[in-house]
Design an enzyme around this catalytic site. Sequence first.
Site, mmCIF file in Angstrom:
data_model
loop_
_atom_site.group_PDB
_atom_site.id
_atom_site.type_symbol
_atom_site.label_atom_id
_atom_site.label_comp_id
_atom_site.label_asym_id
_atom_site.label_seq_id
_atom_site.Cartn_x
_atom_site.Cartn_y
_atom_site.Cartn_z
ATOM 1 C CG ASP A 127 47.543 35.394 59.449
ATOM 2 O OD1 ASP A 127 46.558 34.708 59.784
ATOM 3 O OD2 ASP A 127 48.114 35.281 58.366
ATOM 4 C CD GLU A 160 45.144 29.519 53.609
ATOM 5 O OE1 GLU A 160 45.660 28.440 53.299
ATOM 6 O OE2 GLU A 160 45.616 30.274 54.507
ATOM 7 C CG HIS A 187 44.526 34.410 57.175
ATOM 8 N ND1 HIS A 187 45.180 33.423 57.862
ATOM 9 C CD2 HIS A 187 44.321 33.923 55.928
ATOM 10 C CE1 HIS A 187 45.363 32.365 57.058
ATOM 11 N NE2 HIS A 187 44.849 32.648 55.892
HETATM 12 C C1 ACM Z 1 48.718 31.618 51.635
HETATM 13 O O1 ACM Z 1 49.717 30.874 51.671
HETATM 14 N N1 ACM Z 1 47.660 31.345 52.376
HETATM 15 C C2 ACM Z 1 48.688 32.797 50.812
#
Ligand code: ACM
Length: 554
Positions: free
Chosen positions: A179, A328, A250
């Site tokens: 991440d 995201e 991420h």
């Molecule tokens: C997530 O909670 N962004 C998968």
Amino acid sequence: MELIPAPSSVDTPGGQAFVLDEGTKITGGRGTWRVVDWLRTTVGTATGLPLWPSEDGEGLRIRLWIAPPLADELGSREAYRLTVDGQGVAIVGASEAGVFHGAQTFRQLLGPDAFRRAPVSSRRSWEVPAVVIHDAPRFRWRGLMLDVARHFMPKEGVLRYLDLMAAHKLNVFHLHLTDDQGWRIRIERHPRLTEVGSWRARTKFGHRASPLWEEKPHGGYYTQDDIREIVAYAAARHITVVPEIDVPGHSQAAIAAYPELGNTDVLTASIAGGTALSVWDSWGISPNVLAPTDNTLRFYEGVFEEVLELFPADAAEFSAFIHVGGDECPKDQWRASPAAQARMKELGLADEDELQSWFIRHFAKWLSARGRRLIGWDEILEGGLAEGAAVSSWRGYGGGIAAARAGHEVVMCPEQHVYLDHRQADGADEPVPIGFVRTLEDVYRFEPVPPGLDASEAGRVLGTQANVWTEVMENHARVDYQAFPRLAAFAEVAWSALPAPEQRDFAAFEHRMAAHYRRLDALGVAYRPPTGPLPWQRRPGVPGRPIDGPPPNR
Ligand code: ACM
């Protein structure tokens, strides 16, 4: 019998109880030696009894064997039948996994001290009442996702979680390895991913709006042998580890290690302010995402080549899956970057959403050419998804419904219900309270199959998963607090054939939980007590971000 998760049927015929003592032997049929080994190292160690092997059938025995037809009879290859009477214990499974689940149930029948690692009394005999249990899971995928990127969990803690999962008959461990805040798996051909990407100089303490910092370096990663050990330890407990390497968002830790992976033309000018990007020390969604270059694709193919070797596809049902994240991914850098725009034009892509889809499709094809399957968060549906890919539906039921209708398999893990980072009561003393209030009862009443699906669409729901994101969980006691007791309720939702949510008998579950808390105590789990956090479980003054009112139904 106070079993969790509740079995399909429990008959108590009366008659003589079974007594486990120094004379008790174990006979394991073909293919069950790992379960025999597990019983000896758990129950044997906790009771201080030798559980000798028995080949000749003499004496009181625990017998384990595999009977494949049980799968048809009880509807699952993970099914088992457990029979206890005065003559002995018979654990028969439709597969080795079934035998293992039966052995787990047997340990629960012995009482909480069977969950310790050494005897706590001089008692030399353990009585189990006569019983016949038939049992099989409702769902095939009963998952737990652990985020080891935001806060690293050292290997010992991961092995412990695998034991806790197995005790609750969970079978898929989704390991969120990368991440913005850390890269946690050694990749030999790209050593800077861990040399640079596995640690940060300091960490935001609390929600991102918190003014507090933990002013010390945080980091850690798993060596390739650590990963092999984790995968093998899980396999011996009939748990499949599904690794997640997040693309194209991420990814700031990877970009910090290899800046050429980023959108360098906009990164330097507008975001990094001319200084080198570092592993992120705060929370939220980083704008720094992967550049859509051939170099990035080749780099990540190299990462995945090593990942495929470490997480081999074998006979286990879900072992072909590799999770690629896909959630995201802000598109601002791609919009601003002349290089990304030129690439989109070259590829004939209409917009940045199609670029995201291009990224994911590339890896879906790449994995499928190697006999593997891609799974990603529900954003990967946007712009169309390659055949054979599966979806983790996290933003609500919507992603699951869309995926199932489009012919994709789906794992239901909606944030409104089974994100265990969300606070479990609305008291001011909940540690770093974030998100919605999701109580033990809320989780117990979670229904994984989305409404409105027809039978064939519902058949694409592989199962369900609880997710533990660790921004505000700085150590394993904090993870325990958020995960338990709710993971026990979740395990029952995933395993047991419960009625519709409003008809579920939560009072009966709470009654069984009274016994289960004693097991968790024996296992050393730092759960949230029903009466609220203990003084040392509080985090006074560390800001969270509670959300009031009913959760949005995205
Ligand atoms: C997530 O909670 N962004 C998968």
